[in-house]
Design a protein around this motif. Structure first.
Motif, short mmCIF file in Angstrom:
data_model
loop_
_atom_site.label_atom_id
_atom_site.label_comp_id
_atom_site.label_asym_id
_atom_site.label_seq_id
_atom_site.Cartn_x
_atom_site.Cartn_y
_atom_site.Cartn_z
N ILE A 150 -4.71 75.17 22.22
CA ILE A 150 -3.92 74.28 23.10
C ILE A 150 -2.41 74.30 22.87
CG2 ILE A 150 -3.95 71.98 24.19
CD1 ILE A 150 -6.58 73.85 24.72
N VAL A 151 -1.50 74.70 23.56
CA VAL A 151 -0.14 74.40 23.47
C VAL A 151 0.44 73.46 23.93
CG1 VAL A 151 2.14 75.78 23.72
CG2 VAL A 151 -0.27 77.03 23.38
N VAL A 152 1.12 72.47 23.06
CA VAL A 152 2.09 71.35 23.40
C VAL A 152 3.43 71.71 23.28
CG1 VAL A 152 2.36 68.80 23.42
CG2 VAL A 152 0.04 69.80 22.98
N THR A 153 4.42 71.67 24.31
CA THR A 153 5.82 71.58 24.16
C THR A 153 6.48 70.23 24.42
OG1 THR A 153 5.75 73.78 24.92
CG2 THR A 153 7.87 72.76 24.85
N ALA A 154 7.35 70.15 23.36
CA ALA A 154 8.06 68.88 23.65
C ALA A 154 9.65 69.17 23.67
CB ALA A 154 7.88 67.87 22.30
N ALA A 155 10.16 68.83 24.58
CA ALA A 155 11.57 69.41 24.82
C ALA A 155 12.41 68.17 25.21
CB ALA A 155 11.65 70.42 26.21
N GLN A 156 13.55 68.46 24.94
CA GLN A 156 14.80 67.50 25.22
C GLN A 156 16.07 68.01 26.05
OE1 GLN A 156 13.89 68.37 22.33
NE2 GLN A 156 15.79 68.88 21.17
N GLY A 157 16.84 67.52 26.44
CA GLY A 157 17.97 67.91 26.74
C GLY A 157 17.97 69.31 27.91
N ALA A 158 18.63 69.95 27.68
CA ALA A 158 18.72 71.25 28.74
C ALA A 158 17.58 72.18 28.27
CB ALA A 158 20.25 72.05 28.64
N ILE A 159 17.06 72.63 29.39
CA ILE A 159 15.88 73.67 29.37
C ILE A 159 16.26 74.60 30.32
CG2 ILE A 159 13.52 73.97 29.23
CD1 ILE A 159 13.09 71.09 29.13
N THR A 160 17.03 75.71 30.16
CA THR A 160 17.72 76.59 31.05
C THR A 160 17.67 77.71 31.19
OG1 THR A 160 19.92 76.35 30.04
CG2 THR A 160 19.53 74.76 31.74
N GLY A 161 17.54 78.50 32.00
CA GLY A 161 17.23 80.09 32.07
C GLY A 161 15.57 80.41 31.58
N GLY A 162 15.78 81.29 30.83
CA GLY A 162 14.28 81.70 30.27
C GLY A 162 13.71 80.53 29.29
N ALA A 163 14.39 80.12 28.66
CA ALA A 163 13.65 78.91 27.88
C ALA A 163 12.77 77.89 28.59
CB ALA A 163 15.05 77.95 27.18
N ALA A 164 13.02 77.88 29.92
CA ALA A 164 11.85 77.10 30.57
C ALA A 164 10.42 77.72 30.37
CB ALA A 164 12.34 77.10 32.08
N GLY A 165 10.33 79.05 30.24
CA GLY A 165 9.21 79.55 29.99
C GLY A 165 8.37 78.91 28.73
N LEU A 166 8.91 78.44 27.88
CA LEU A 166 8.27 77.64 26.80
C LEU A 166 7.85 76.60 27.32
CD1 LEU A 166 10.84 78.77 23.62
CD2 LEU A 166 8.86 79.80 24.32
N VAL A 167 8.11 75.83 28.41
CA VAL A 167 7.43 74.76 28.94
C VAL A 167 6.67 75.09 29.84
CG1 VAL A 167 7.91 72.47 30.35
CG2 VAL A 167 9.53 73.29 28.40
N LEU A 168 6.86 76.06 30.76
CA LEU A 168 6.01 76.42 32.01
C LEU A 168 4.72 77.06 31.10
CD1 LEU A 168 8.49 78.15 34.45
CD2 LEU A 168 7.44 75.80 34.52
N ALA A 169 4.77 77.55 30.05
CA ALA A 169 3.55 78.22 29.53
C ALA A 169 2.73 77.46 28.52
CB ALA A 169 4.05 79.50 28.54
N ALA A 170 3.11 76.44 28.43
CA ALA A 170 2.77 75.35 27.42
C ALA A 170 1.37 74.75 28.38
CB ALA A 170 3.55 74.03 27.27
N ASP A 171 0.24 74.24 27.58
CA ASP A 171 -0.92 73.55 28.37
C ASP A 171 -0.54 72.32 28.59
OD1 ASP A 171 -2.61 75.97 28.08
OD2 ASP A 171 -2.80 75.62 25.89
N LEU A 172 0.12 71.62 27.86
CA LEU A 172 0.77 70.33 28.07
C LEU A 172 2.27 70.28 27.68
CD1 LEU A 172 -2.19 68.19 26.41
CD2 LEU A 172 -1.67 68.08 28.78
N ALA A 173 3.01 69.25 28.35
CA ALA A 173 4.41 69.34 28.15
C ALA A 173 4.73 67.64 27.99
CB ALA A 173 5.33 70.13 29.05
#
Length: 261
Positions: free
Chosen positions: A104-127
């Motif tokens: 199970i993949v959890v991503t924790a993200a702040q600030g800008a999530i732009t371009g291809g970096a959004a993939g690390l949020v979209l691919a998470a099971d929970l964010a």
């Protein structure tokens, strides 16, 4: 020189563990370069059997995506297509691997999530997102094709029409909108982001046998859905490489860099 990506094992309730992977190049806003993505792939492979994975980032921004200056430099040196294929290929492998991973993949993200970096949020099971987090494609401003799952994954959550409209308009998706639409599962104050992500992991570890959680993931992301995702990510990669060396794309990169210099 410190690593651009750090990996460590963290203890969870019940004797379980998580592989915690941290983007660690805040001076460059964790930009996605070939060396950075190579380190990220290696970090994610450090504990392949961990039942949980946490992806987080140091600095003001989670990641501003691809390094436009590096793409521009590659174009000037006549290696734009090769650079794009290598970099976007690495990103697409990571996105697919996160969805295919028996964890199970959890991503924790702040600030800008732009371009291809959004993939690390979209691919998470929970964010989990901080209040100041936002996602924005930026592809139209440069002339790139989308990568990281903006076309391959985002429609799974928000629908095809909305996913396309956001890219056509270069819309900024703030944390609350991301929560409303199911891109994120929790929004918290920036100072509370690490604790919120830790709480998510603890809740998962205390709730059930992690293999039961993985079984649910495998039923949703079964072989057919993963195969379709692989095809769509490959299409993103190929479209990106096809556009990178066009005159209009080169001009777009130059405009972008002049505005942001």
């Amino acid at each position: 020189m410190s690593a651009m990506v750090k990996a460590e094992r963290i203890a969870l309730p019940g004797g379980l563990r998580a592989l915690a992977v941290t983007l660690n190049n805040p001076a460059r806003c964790n930009a996605l370069t070939e060396p950075f993505l190579a380190e990220l792939e290696a970090a994610l492979a450090e504990d392949a059997d961990a039942p949980f994975v946490l992806i987080a980032a140091e600095g003001r921004h989670f990641s501003t995506g691809g390094d436009i200056a590096a793409f521009d430099r590659a174009a000037r040196e006549g290696r734009a297509a090769a650079h794009a294929a290598a970099l976007v290929g690495a990103l697409q492998r990571i996105v697919l691997a996160l969805k295919a991973r028996d964890a199970i993949v959890v991503t924790a993200a702040q600030g800008a999530i732009t371009g291809g970096a959004a993939g690390l949020v979209l691919a998470a099971d929970l964010a989990a997102l901080s209040e100041d987090a936002f996602l924005q494609p930026w592809y139209r401003e440069v002339g790139f094709a989308p990568d990281g799952g903006w076309a391959a994954l985002l429609p799974e959550t928000v629908g095809a029409r909305r996913a396309l409209a956001w890219q056509l308009r270069n819309a900024r998706i703030d944390a609350r909108e991301a929560l409303r639409l199911g891109i994120a599962d929790l929004v918290t104050e920036r100072d509370g982001l690490a604790g919120a992500a830790a709480g998510m992991l603890a809740d998962l570890a205390e709730a059930a046998d992690p293999q039961a959680l993985v079984a649910a993931k495998r039923l949703v992301w079964d072989e057919a859905r993963l195969a379709a995702l692989e095809r769509r990510l490959a299409a993103e990669r190929d479209a990106f490489a096809a556009r990178i060396d066009l005159g209009s794309t080169r001009a777009g990169m130059e405009r972008f860099l002049s505005r942001n210099s």
